[in-house]
Motif scaffolding. Structure first.
Motif, mmCIF file in Angstrom:
data_model
loop_
_atom_site.group_PDB
_atom_site.id
_atom_site.type_symbol
_atom_site.label_atom_id
_atom_site.label_comp_id
_atom_site.label_asym_id
_atom_site.label_seq_id
_atom_site.Cartn_x
_atom_site.Cartn_y
_atom_site.Cartn_z
ATOM 1 N N PHE A 142 0.832 -1.143 -0.182
ATOM 2 C CA PHE A 142 -0.028 0.061 -0.022
ATOM 3 C C PHE A 142 0.819 1.425 0.002
ATOM 4 O O PHE A 142 0.433 2.471 -0.441
ATOM 5 C CB PHE A 142 -0.963 0.015 1.091
ATOM 6 C CG PHE A 142 -0.443 0.617 2.457
ATOM 7 C CD1 PHE A 142 -0.952 1.878 2.531
ATOM 8 C CD2 PHE A 142 0.384 0.136 3.387
ATOM 9 C CE1 PHE A 142 -0.385 2.507 3.920
ATOM 10 C CE2 PHE A 142 0.619 0.829 4.427
ATOM 11 C CZ PHE A 142 0.315 2.022 4.656
ATOM 12 N N VAL A 143 1.872 1.061 0.476
ATOM 13 C CA VAL A 143 3.044 2.270 0.380
ATOM 14 C C VAL A 143 3.416 2.462 -1.140
ATOM 15 O O VAL A 143 3.209 3.698 -1.441
ATOM 16 C CB VAL A 143 4.380 1.992 1.295
ATOM 17 C CG1 VAL A 143 5.253 3.516 1.243
ATOM 18 C CG2 VAL A 143 3.912 1.800 2.772
ATOM 19 N N ILE A 258 -0.228 -0.923 18.300
ATOM 20 C CA ILE A 258 -1.198 -0.429 17.695
ATOM 21 C C ILE A 258 -1.299 1.318 17.387
ATOM 22 O O ILE A 258 -2.017 2.159 17.839
ATOM 23 C CB ILE A 258 -2.646 -0.305 18.628
ATOM 24 C CG1 ILE A 258 -2.241 0.229 20.105
ATOM 25 C CG2 ILE A 258 -3.205 -1.626 18.849
ATOM 26 C CD1 ILE A 258 -3.362 0.268 20.958
ATOM 27 N N PRO A 259 -0.354 1.353 16.528
ATOM 28 C CA PRO A 259 0.066 3.040 16.093
ATOM 29 C C PRO A 259 -0.978 3.728 15.197
ATOM 30 O O PRO A 259 -1.925 2.757 14.558
ATOM 31 C CB PRO A 259 1.128 2.884 15.057
ATOM 32 C CG PRO A 259 1.406 1.432 14.865
ATOM 33 C CD PRO A 259 0.672 0.523 15.738
ATOM 34 N N GLU A 260 -1.171 4.781 15.021
ATOM 35 C CA GLU A 260 -2.021 5.355 14.159
ATOM 36 C C GLU A 260 -1.859 5.426 12.923
ATOM 37 O O GLU A 260 -2.785 5.223 11.945
ATOM 38 C CB GLU A 260 -2.267 6.956 14.651
ATOM 39 C CG GLU A 260 -2.801 7.080 15.877
ATOM 40 C CD GLU A 260 -2.830 8.726 16.429
ATOM 41 O OE1 GLU A 260 -2.367 9.640 15.424
ATOM 42 O OE2 GLU A 260 -3.237 9.175 17.475
ATOM 43 N N SER A 261 -0.607 5.232 12.567
ATOM 44 C CA SER A 261 -0.009 4.985 11.183
ATOM 45 C C SER A 261 1.112 4.230 11.061
ATOM 46 O O SER A 261 1.951 4.483 12.012
ATOM 47 C CB SER A 261 0.016 6.553 10.414
ATOM 48 O OG SER A 261 0.717 6.389 9.057
ATOM 49 N N ASP A 262 1.301 3.548 10.169
ATOM 50 C CA ASP A 262 2.474 2.709 10.077
ATOM 51 C C ASP A 262 2.727 1.778 8.594
ATOM 52 O O ASP A 262 1.666 1.825 8.077
ATOM 53 C CB ASP A 262 2.784 1.740 11.102
ATOM 54 C CG ASP A 262 3.967 1.293 11.620
ATOM 55 O OD1 ASP A 262 4.868 1.723 11.167
ATOM 56 O OD2 ASP A 262 4.193 0.572 12.686
ATOM 57 N N ALA A 263 3.923 1.664 8.326
ATOM 58 C CA ALA A 263 4.051 0.627 7.156
ATOM 59 C C ALA A 263 4.376 -0.688 7.651
ATOM 60 O O ALA A 263 3.978 -0.807 8.820
ATOM 61 C CB ALA A 263 5.275 1.334 6.326
ATOM 62 N N THR A 264 5.329 -1.424 7.019
ATOM 63 C CA THR A 264 5.196 -2.592 7.863
ATOM 64 C C THR A 264 6.302 -2.585 8.875
ATOM 65 O O THR A 264 7.478 -2.128 8.773
ATOM 66 C CB THR A 264 5.783 -3.899 6.819
ATOM 67 O OG1 THR A 264 5.008 -3.921 5.761
ATOM 68 C CG2 THR A 264 6.343 -5.053 7.311
ATOM 69 N N ALA A 265 6.105 -2.642 10.269
ATOM 70 C CA ALA A 265 6.867 -2.639 11.330
ATOM 71 C C ALA A 265 7.966 -4.024 11.291
ATOM 72 O O ALA A 265 7.292 -4.888 11.429
ATOM 73 C CB ALA A 265 6.149 -2.200 12.597
ATOM 74 N N ILE A 266 9.404 -3.696 11.356
ATOM 75 C CA ILE A 266 10.065 -5.052 11.513
ATOM 76 C C ILE A 266 9.644 -5.675 12.875
ATOM 77 O O ILE A 266 9.988 -6.815 12.958
ATOM 78 C CB ILE A 266 11.598 -4.570 11.637
ATOM 79 C CG1 ILE A 266 12.459 -5.740 11.250
ATOM 80 C CG2 ILE A 266 11.967 -3.752 12.695
ATOM 81 C CD1 ILE A 266 12.131 -6.484 9.861
ATOM 82 N N LEU A 283 -4.706 -1.373 9.713
ATOM 83 C CA LEU A 283 -3.709 -0.471 8.807
ATOM 84 C C LEU A 283 -3.554 -1.251 7.734
ATOM 85 O O LEU A 283 -3.328 -2.647 7.763
ATOM 86 C CB LEU A 283 -2.553 0.092 9.402
ATOM 87 C CG LEU A 283 -2.656 1.123 10.524
ATOM 88 C CD1 LEU A 283 -1.426 1.349 11.358
ATOM 89 C CD2 LEU A 283 -3.451 2.369 10.024
ATOM 90 N N PRO A 284 -3.446 -0.743 6.476
ATOM 91 C CA PRO A 284 -3.281 -1.550 5.220
ATOM 92 C C PRO A 284 -1.960 -2.620 5.282
ATOM 93 O O PRO A 284 -2.152 -3.824 5.070
ATOM 94 C CB PRO A 284 -3.082 -0.356 4.149
ATOM 95 C CG PRO A 284 -3.844 0.639 4.594
ATOM 96 C CD PRO A 284 -3.718 0.571 6.195
#
Length: 350
Positions: A142-143, A258-266, A283-284
């Protein structure tokens, strides 16, 4: 793995991301040259240069691209790989105009998902880079899709790749532990983790919560745990070493992020590798790894007691499924293969 050794110029802010990236490519790169903004120690890097990537200092708009261009000329790399699609990439792309070397930009998440929405200037800067760099990498589909939507007139060359999880032989018996290790600031909503755990704990008295990391809200969170009456079963170890972090994953049954926004967190991939049940934001990027009710929990309502939804999954094979997912597509070796393959493809097209 590499067909031939190549010389690469890496440009990006000093820190763990750059360190991880250099570790992935060091076996295949003949020579690594680094441009960064702070002290950086690595025996894999032959030459290091420092510049300022700040947009606020007006002289940087002239001096930084000029200095990067001079370094490109004197080091003569086969390819340039830039980290962060912000001022770092903007200055780098400008510096490469005359040299016209293959230039890859890795987006980190907020640089694409948040910054373009903050101002028209930042959005224009991102679009400038998207229209001029050779190729891009992102850690979530999605990024990459968001990048493409910003420049619909150009078909972007986007490769999906994360830095990968380091495999270990660590074996620790699982305990009644919930683990959180995201930063203690507003974005990551650690206060909501404490509130949810306090509700969860009322019916699950044999569980404890480990809240690793630190941040601007650490003191407030510690006071909140006292206010909620759970301070005896909540541990705040601060920043932990990689070894201690892995031990915490290994003994925890549930991982919460549970962040408000994020990409793939390692950290999500690491938790899955150690067979935790992940409880994550809706999140996507998380949907690319977690299927709600199958191998983890997608939190729809942040004010709910969402931790207990992971309990039924502990009785099945969700943990082993998570480990297999990471072994298949989320390890360091998988990451190395993708990054190096991209570099070799672009160099061959010069």
């Amino acid at each position: 793995m590499s067909q031939r050794k190549y010389k690469i110029l890496v440009i990006g802010p000093g820190g763990r991301h750059i360190e991880n990236f250099i570790e992935r490519i060091r076996q295949d790169a003949q020579e690594i040259v680094l441009i960064t903004d702070r002290e950086f120690e690595s025996n894999a890097v032959k030459e290091k240069y420092r510049v300022s990537f700040s947009l606020k200092r007006l002289m940087n708009h002239i001096q930084t691209p000029k200095k990067i261009a001079e370094i490109i000329k004197c080091t003569n790399p086969d390819i340039i790989h830039v980290h962060q699609l912000n001022s770092v990439a903007y200055y780098s792309v400008r510096a490469n105009r005359k040299h016209k070397l293959p230039l890859v930009v890795t987006a980190w998440g907020s640089d694409v998902l948040i910054n373009p929405e903050k101002s028209r200037i930042l959005k224009s800067l991102v679009k400038y880079v998207l229209n001029r760099a050779t190729a891009f990498t992102a850690d979530a589909h999605f990024v990459g899709d968001t990048m493409q939507k910003l420049v619909p007139e150009k078909k972007l060359d986007v490769t999906i790749c994360n830095f990968g999880v380091r495999e270990t032989n660590l074996t620790i018996e699982k305990k009644q532990v919930v683990y959180s290790n995201r930063l203690h600031n507003k974005l990551y909503r650690i206060e909501e983790v404490l509130i949810a755990f306090s509700k969860f704990y009322q019916k699950n008295k044999d569980w404890k919560l480990i809240v690793a990391a630190t941040g601007t809200e650490t003191e407030m969170l510690q006071k909140k745990s006292i206010e909620l009456g759970i301070n005896e079963v909540v541990e705040f170890p601060g920043f932990v070493s990689a070894e201690e972090n892995n031990k915490n994953y290994a003994k925890a049954k549930i991982y919460v992020s549970i962040p408000e926004s994020d990409a793939t967190a390692i950290s999500l991939l690491e938790a899955m590798y150690y067979e935790c049940i992940p409880v994550v934001s809706n999140l996507p990027a998380n949907h690319e790894w977690v299927q709600d009710g199958v191998n983890g929990v997608i939190v729809e309502h942040i004010k709910d007691e969402f931790i207990s939804k992971a309990l039924p999954l502990l009785d099945g094979d969700a943990g082993s499924k998570n480990r297999k997912i990471i072994l298949d597509k989320g390890t360091e070796n998988a990451s190395r293969s993708i990054f190096v393959g991209l570099h070799e493809r672009l160099i061959s097209m010069k």
